[in-house]
Design a protein around this motif. Structure first.
Motif, PDB file in Angstrom:
ATOM      1  N   GLN A  10       3.312 -17.101  22.084  1.00  0.00           N
ATOM      2  CA  GLN A  10       4.698 -16.691  22.134  1.00  0.00           C
ATOM      3  C   GLN A  10       5.114 -16.410  23.573  1.00  0.00           C
ATOM      4  N   GLY A  11       6.272 -16.953  23.963  1.00  0.00           N
ATOM      5  CA  GLY A  11       6.791 -16.723  25.309  1.00  0.00           C
ATOM      6  C   GLY A  11       6.292 -17.715  26.327  1.00  0.00           C
ATOM      7  N   HIS A  20       7.841 -20.285  19.069  1.00  0.00           N
ATOM      8  CA  HIS A  20       8.202 -18.978  18.535  1.00  0.00           C
ATOM      9  C   HIS A  20       7.493 -18.791  17.200  1.00  0.00           C
ATOM     10  N   PRO A  21       6.371 -18.044  17.174  1.00  0.00           N
ATOM     11  CA  PRO A  21       5.653 -17.836  15.908  1.00  0.00           C
ATOM     12  C   PRO A  21       6.554 -17.225  14.835  1.00  0.00           C
ATOM     13  N   VAL A  22       6.305 -17.635  13.591  1.00  0.00           N
ATOM     14  CA  VAL A  22       7.124 -17.189  12.468  1.00  0.00           C
ATOM     15  C   VAL A  22       6.434 -16.071  11.691  1.00  0.00           C
ATOM     16  N   THR A  23       5.115 -16.170  11.501  1.00  0.00           N
ATOM     17  CA  THR A  23       4.338 -15.128  10.834  1.00  0.00           C
ATOM     18  C   THR A  23       3.094 -14.851  11.666  1.00  0.00           C
ATOM     19  N   THR A  31      11.462 -25.114  19.914  1.00  0.00           N
ATOM     20  CA  THR A  31      12.832 -25.403  20.344  1.00  0.00           C
ATOM     21  C   THR A  31      12.815 -26.131  21.682  1.00  0.00           C
ATOM     22  N   GLY A  32      13.955 -26.702  22.024  1.00  0.00           N
ATOM     23  CA  GLY A  32      14.089 -27.371  23.310  1.00  0.00           C
ATOM     24  C   GLY A  32      13.494 -28.747  23.371  1.00  0.00           C
ATOM     25  N   VAL A  33      13.219 -29.364  22.209  1.00  0.00           N
ATOM     26  CA  VAL A  33      12.601 -30.686  22.167  1.00  0.00           C
ATOM     27  C   VAL A  33      13.456 -31.617  21.305  1.00  0.00           C
ATOM     28  N   ASP A  34      13.771 -32.791  21.834  1.00  0.00           N
ATOM     29  CA  ASP A  34      14.435 -33.845  21.075  1.00  0.00           C
ATOM     30  C   ASP A  34      13.368 -34.841  20.654  1.00  0.00           C
ATOM     31  N   TRP A  54      -1.029 -22.882  15.334  1.00  0.00           N
ATOM     32  CA  TRP A  54      -0.220 -22.288  14.273  1.00  0.00           C
ATOM     33  C   TRP A  54      -0.260 -23.080  12.973  1.00  0.00           C
ATOM     34  N   LYS A  55      -0.957 -24.219  12.951  1.00  0.00           N
ATOM     35  CA  LYS A  55      -1.219 -25.042  11.756  1.00  0.00           C
ATOM     36  C   LYS A  55      -0.013 -25.815  11.255  1.00  0.00           C
ATOM     37  N   VAL A  56       1.196 -25.256  11.343  1.00  0.00           N
ATOM     38  CA  VAL A  56       2.405 -25.997  11.013  1.00  0.00           C
ATOM     39  C   VAL A  56       3.499 -25.526  11.957  1.00  0.00           C
ATOM     40  N   VAL A  57       4.262 -26.506  12.497  1.00  0.00           N
ATOM     41  CA  VAL A  57       5.369 -26.167  13.391  1.00  0.00           C
ATOM     42  C   VAL A  57       6.640 -26.806  12.858  1.00  0.00           C
ATOM     43  N   PHE A  58       7.779 -26.171  13.181  1.00  0.00           N
ATOM     44  CA  PHE A  58       9.066 -26.582  12.647  1.00  0.00           C
ATOM     45  C   PHE A  58      10.042 -26.898  13.770  1.00  0.00           C
ATOM     46  N   PHE A  59      10.809 -27.956  13.562  1.00  0.00           N
ATOM     47  CA  PHE A  59      11.865 -28.363  14.485  1.00  0.00           C
ATOM     48  C   PHE A  59      13.173 -28.404  13.697  1.00  0.00           C
TER      49      PHE A  59
END
Length: 324
Positions: A10-11, A20-23, A31-34, A54-59
């Motif tokens: 994080q950071g 940005h970790p969720v849990t 963020t910041g990626v196209d 983090w095993k799974v990431v979200f965009f």
């Protein structure tokens, strides 16, 4: 996915990648990626490291079409080409499998969705699975993008199997380290006389492998509790009652809320997960809705799992390494 275990926390920024970790145990927003753009090596490395951590990431807010989706996947590995896909899958892109919100059993096998549900021997943990876990070489990762999503419902949940293993008591970890289990396509289907296009389909396309119950992650070295509710038939060497009891215990451990993360899909959402270290749960709350849910999936070719003792998984029927 090639080896790269650089840390992203994080950071920290890697090029334009913000994580940005969720849990506490699983899941991060990037963020910041196209994803449809020309990703440089620093961005690719940052995403890869975040997936491993983090095993799974979200965009969010992505604008991928089929071609861009496949091109993105190729930055991280070799896309899987399935010999059989649903009718909704795009014919010009064999790497993409499109899944609709309702199963195609009505048209393909003369069975309505509600009848199919009644025929399953469901347990509360039944739907948890990794992608194609009955194969001897399950996919390394999956990139799933939202096509059409309902205004409510349809969430997906993932669980961190490395954290679940680490959370077991030491004696139970040592016990699980020594075990192997049969994973089979079509576990839990209850046939009836005179069906039976669906049963014939399962038998004609049977796939089964013996995997270690604890696999060693080929990139991070973590020990992963390799269990799921969809493919796992029985623990080798145990009686059916013993196997059932142990598997229920381990599945309950694997799906404890603290090891999970849940995604509310939006148009333009993309999830990228490590299929070797997670199981996920598809939504069960949309079958009665009139709102469509259409998703597009590309999987990356994986390797043959290896247990704590160094033994590799073995194909029992229908599979061979690298053959899809």
């Amino acid at each position: 996915m090639t080896k790269d275990t650089g840390g992203v926390t994080q950071g920290e920024r890697t090029g334009t990648v913000e994580v940005h970790p969720v849990t506490g145990h699983i899941g991060a927003d990037i963020t910041g990626v196209d994803l449809a753009g020309d990703l440089d090596e620093g961005v690719v490395a940052g995403i890869r490291a975040a997936v491993l951590r983090w095993k799974v990431v979200f965009f969010r807010g992505q604008r991928l079409d089929h071609a861009a989706h496949v091109a993105l996947a190729r930055r991280f590995g070799e896309p899987v080409v399935l010999p059989r896909r649903g009718k909704a899958s795009p014919p010009d892109f064999p790497e993409i499998e499109t899944t609709a919100d309702r199963l195609e059993l009505g048209g393909r096998f003369g069975m309505e969705h509600e009848e199919w549900l009644r025929r399953r021997r469901h347990t509360l943990l039944r739907g948890w699975h990794c992608d194609h876990g009955a194969r001897v070489d399950p996919p390394a990762a999956t990139i799933l993008r939202a096509g059409t999503v309902p205004p409510y419902g349809g969430d997906t949940t993932w669980s961190n199997l490395a954290a679940a293993y680490a959370g077991l008591s030491a004696p139970l970890r040592e016990f699980a380290d020594r075990l192997r289990a049969e994973h089979r396509l079509g576990v839990g289907y209850q046939p009836r006389a005179g069906d039976d296009g669906y049963l014939r389909h399962l038998l004609d396309h049977q796939t089964a492998s013996e995997h270690p119950l604890v696999r060693v992650h080929p990139e991070t070295g973590e020990r992963v509790l390799f269990v799921n509710g969809y493919y796992l038939e029985q623990i080798t060497g145990l009686s059916r009652p013993e196997s059932t009891a142990v598997l229920e215990l381990l599945l309950e451990q694997a799906t404890r809320p603290e090891y999970t993360v849940r995604l509310r899909w939006e148009p333009g959402s993309v999830a990228f997960w490590d299929n070797r270290a997670t199981i996920h749960l598809a939504p069960g709350d949309t079958a009665h809705l009139d709102h469509p849910r259409i998703m597009h999936r590309v999987m990356l070719a994986g390797d043959v799992p290896v247990g704590v003792d160094g033994r590799r998984s073995t194909a029992l029927t229908g599979t061979a390494p690298g053959r899809w």
